[in-house]
Design an enzyme around this catalytic site. Structure first.
Site, PDB file in Angstrom:
ATOM      1  CD  GLU A  88      -1.941  -1.994   2.082  1.00 29.76           C
ATOM      2  OE1 GLU A  88      -2.784  -2.361   2.676  1.00 29.76           O
ATOM      3  OE2 GLU A  88      -0.618  -2.442   2.184  1.00 29.76           O
ATOM      4  CG  ASP A 137      -1.984  -3.205   5.857  1.00 28.65           C
ATOM      5  OD1 ASP A 137      -1.129  -3.409   5.624  1.00 28.65           O
ATOM      6  OD2 ASP A 137      -2.685  -2.204   6.047  1.00 28.65           O
ATOM      7  CD  GLU A 140     -10.583  -1.192   3.952  1.00 28.64           C
ATOM      8  OE1 GLU A 140     -10.748  -0.540   3.088  1.00 28.64           O
ATOM      9  OE2 GLU A 140     -11.466  -1.648   4.852  1.00 28.64           O
ATOM     10  NE  ARG A 195      -5.885   0.198  10.715  1.00 31.00           N
ATOM     11  CZ  ARG A 195      -4.904   0.619   9.690  1.00 31.00           C
ATOM     12  NH1 ARG A 195      -4.227  -0.435   9.344  1.00 31.00           N
ATOM     13  NH2 ARG A 195      -4.799   1.893   9.644  1.00 31.00           N
ATOM     14  CG  ASP A 232      -6.670  -5.574   7.432  1.00 33.75           C
ATOM     15  OD1 ASP A 232      -6.606  -5.354   6.264  1.00 33.75           O
ATOM     16  OD2 ASP A 232      -6.442  -4.680   8.368  1.00 33.75           O
TER      17      ASP A 232
END
Length: 709
Positions: free
Chosen positions: A9, A82, A86, A306, A84
């Site tokens: 990202e 990431d 998202e 997270r 997760d």
């Protein structure tokens, strides 16, 4: 020669992972999502199974074109976003937007930027998990439906620029409900009585205090509701004989807390560092993505920030236990590793807890390479992880029961003195958890050595009046705790939610506590009346559980949205017809319009607050809104005010700009420098630094309280 393409990202991640992977990989950054719903319209085809109409934003088109070209020249494509929902969705959008499916495309997941973790991830790539993607899509569409259907009603009926969101609206209701509890609270008077006692046999020995508990033969506590009753009991105790009736010593073990999750990190960073959730997550992101730390080069310092999990990898447990044994000795090491399980409602994704990537990187060793915020947060995470694997602390509690007998009234009373002290510090050597509401406590004197049946001498009695207190307003820590305990939102949503509530003018912070403003109460009441499900804690928590079921592959996302939208659309129609238009008064100021002489007020527009003349439309004079700090400019004597950059970063400058250009990133303090009288700015928690001579030292108590607010 063709290389493997890796997409992450952020540029920081790209730099870190490129150095760890080597020359056979080309690493590119997507800069977050490359597709999203349009900003100017709903962007969801409700009648076509809630089909989202994703667009590539204008500022991402060149990047997508570049990624498409680079991917065509690559041997294989690794999506390392990431770990997760998202991140999974970002990878899916990359495949769709840049047409990556034309080449072998693999998903790699790792929770820390270290050579070992990245090597392992690239050895075991996997396919994209569409369950996670669909859970993210469902959440995005759900939030879009709520926001884009309710917010326009608030614009029409209350004020432009307002918004409503699923998590945001429930958080606002929690704050407003607490405020109403406080306002309706009726204090109840009560009294306590303490006796100051000493050994009878030794003169001049230090005294100790014991509290009146109950009548001697009754277990129920004495309730003293008024002054006459307190004086009557004090009179009886004044004439009583005192003796030691019971001596007891008991050891209690206090266990360490688990390593951090996102929620507990945000809570503890507020309690101990006074970091907002937004500041905590921004700093944690930097520690996770990688920093240059001397000879080691670019390295991620913590695992993914997270996480709902308290699980710790076996290798990290072994390293931590080795460190504890060498650093503190075997007495501080439990016989086996501690393993923690989560009981929080809706805990998801089997991540690791937030921990240092290596406990061997002691905070003091890498402090020269970190900013103050990075160091303080890393130190907190490091200490929590090490403490979580240490031996329990042992406290010894000594309790003395004292019989007070009044021979005249032939009545006896029970008084009790109790003191606790550490017998073995254990994990407290490294870490001590803070409380939500810290209360100042007097340091109690240790209890003297006493014998059973020993008579005591009364030195004096202290009847004291008290009143019951209302529940406290929420802090960042206690509100995040309440949201998590009720299953509202996810830890990653807490920081933007709290920021939005303040930016919209719904709540403000008063000495670090959230207090609803008139606008927030009005909006909350309107939502409660016309959209009861949206602000209902149980309903919102159920929606989160359904999203979790989608992520686990146990529920289809389109039927879930359909089940939500049918009753919701009826509520929207009803609100459009029946919600009355309300006028919210503008905030007054002390400023007078220099053009027409009328008062000026604070208004809100699409870009935030501004100051405008009350003579509009005859007078259209406006000014930028600035928050005065009550501190004089060190260069011209004007007032220093809080300002924001175009990226919303806060700085402080002179109100006489542009004639005076003084500015600083550090918050100015009202306390002048004790050495030269120059401007002091906030340096660390409860300390300041002089901008003129460089002096640093503690802040006066009153000044410190204002900074916390």
């Amino acid at each position: 020669m063709a290389k493997n393409l890796v997409i992450v990202e952020s540029p920081t991640k790209a730099r870190t992972i490129a150095k760890l992977l080597g020359a056979s990989y080309q690493v590119k950054a997507s800069l977050g999502h490359v597709r999203d719903l349009p900003k100017s319209r709903l962007g969801v085809k409700i009648d076509e199974d809630f089909t989202p109409q994703y667009l590539v934003p204008k500022n991402k088109k060149a990047l997508v074109k570049e990624l498409t070209k680079v991917s065509q020249e690559a041997n294989a494509i690794y999506l390392a976003t990431d770990p997760d929902r998202e991140g999974e969705a970002i990878s899916w959008h990359l495949i769709q937007a840049a047409k990556l499916e034309q080449k072998p495309t693999l998903r790699v997941v790792f929770h820390e930027f270290t050579p070992e973790a990245i090597s392992e991830a690239f050895r075991q790539p996997r396919a994209l998990d569409m369950h996670l993607v669909n859970a993210q899509q469902a959440r995005r569409i759900l939030d879009r439906l709520v926001g884009y259907k309710i917010s326009p009603l608030l614009w029409q009926k209350v004020r432009r620029g307002l918004s409503a969101g699923r998590v945001q609206s429930v958080a606002l209701r929690i704050i407003v409900d607490r405020e109403r509890q406080i306002q309706s609270f009726i204090p109840v008077e009560y009294w306590t009585i303490e006796a100051e006692l000493a050994k009878l046999s030794v003169k001049g020995e230090s005294t100790f205090r014991a509290a009146l508990v109950s009548l001697w033969d009754e277990k129920s506590k004495i309730e003293i509701s008024n002054q006459p009753e307190a004086q009557r009991l004090a009179s009886l105790l004044e004439s009583a004989n005192y003796e030691v009736a019971k001596l007891q010593k008991k050891d209690a073990r206090r266990q360490p807390q688990p390593p951090f999750t996102t929620s507990t990190l945000q809570q503890e960073a507020w309690r101990q560092l006074r970091f907002t959730a937004k500041r905590t997550m921004a700093t944690a992101q930097q520690l996770y993505e990688g920093l240059h730390i001397g000879p080691e080069g670019e390295m991620g310092l913590i695992t993914y920030m997270r996480s709902d999990s308290t699980h710790v990898a076996a290798s990290a447990l072994a390293e931590t236990r080795d460190y504890i044994g060498l650093k503190y000795g075997l007495d501080f090491l439990p016989s086996s590793p501690r393993r923690y399980t989560r009981k929080t409602k809706g805990a998801q994704e089997a991540h690791e807890a937030i921990r240092p990537t290596s406990v061997k990187r002691e905070p003091a060793l890498i402090k020269p390479f970190l900013s103050p915020d990075q160091f303080r947060l890393y130190d907190l995470i490091w200490r929590r992880m090490v403490a979580s694997q240490m031996a329990a602390a042992v406290l010894t509690t000594a309790t003395i029961d004292i019989k007070a007998h009044n021979p005249t009234a032939e009545q006896s009373y029970l008084l009790r003195a109790s003191r606790s002290q550490f017998k073995f510090l254990g994990f407290v050597t490294v870490y001590k958890e803070a409380a939500d509401e810290e209360k100042a406590k007097e340091k109690e004197k240790p209890l003297p050595e006493l014998n059973l049946g020993e008579p005591l001498r009364l030195i004096g009695l202290s009847p004291e009046q008290h009143f019951t207190q209302p529940p406290p307003r929420y802090t960042e820590a206690s509100l995040i705790k309440a949201l998590e305990e009720n299953g509202i939102g996810r830890p990653s949503t807490y920081a933007p939610t709290l920021s939005t509530l303040q930016e919209r003018g719904y709540v403000e912070k008063t000495r670090g506590h959230f207090q609803p403003k008139e606008l927030g109460i009005i909006v909350c009441d309107l939502l409660s009346e016309h959209f009861p499900d949206i602000v209902d804690i149980g309903f919102t928590a159920q929606m989160e559980e359904e999203l979790d079921e989608i992520a686990r592959g146990e529920r289809e996302w389109v039927p879930m949205l359909r089940g939500f939208y049918q009753p919701f659309s009826q509520m929207v129609e009803g609100a459009a017809q029946h919600m009355p238009k309300l006028v919210v008064a503008d905030e007054p100021t002390e400023e007078i319009c220099e053009k027409c002489g009328r008062p000026m007020v604070i208004k809100r527009g699409r870009y935030g607050r501004f100051i405008a003349c009350t003579g509009y439309p005859e007078c259209k004079n406006t000014k930028p809104f600035t928050l005065s700090l009550g501190v004089s400019c060190p260069e011209c004597g004007g007032q220093l005010v809080e300002k924001r950059t175009k990226t919303k970063r806060i700085f402080y400058g002179c109100s006489r700009y542009p004639s005076c250009t003084f500015s600083t990133w550090q918050r100015p303090l009202s306390q002048p420098c004790p050495q030269c009288g120059g401007l002091m700015t906030l340096y660390r928690k409860n300390s300041g630094r002089c901008q003129k001579c460089g002096y640093s030292g503690p802040i006066e108590e009153e000044t410190a309280e204002r900074q916390k607010a």
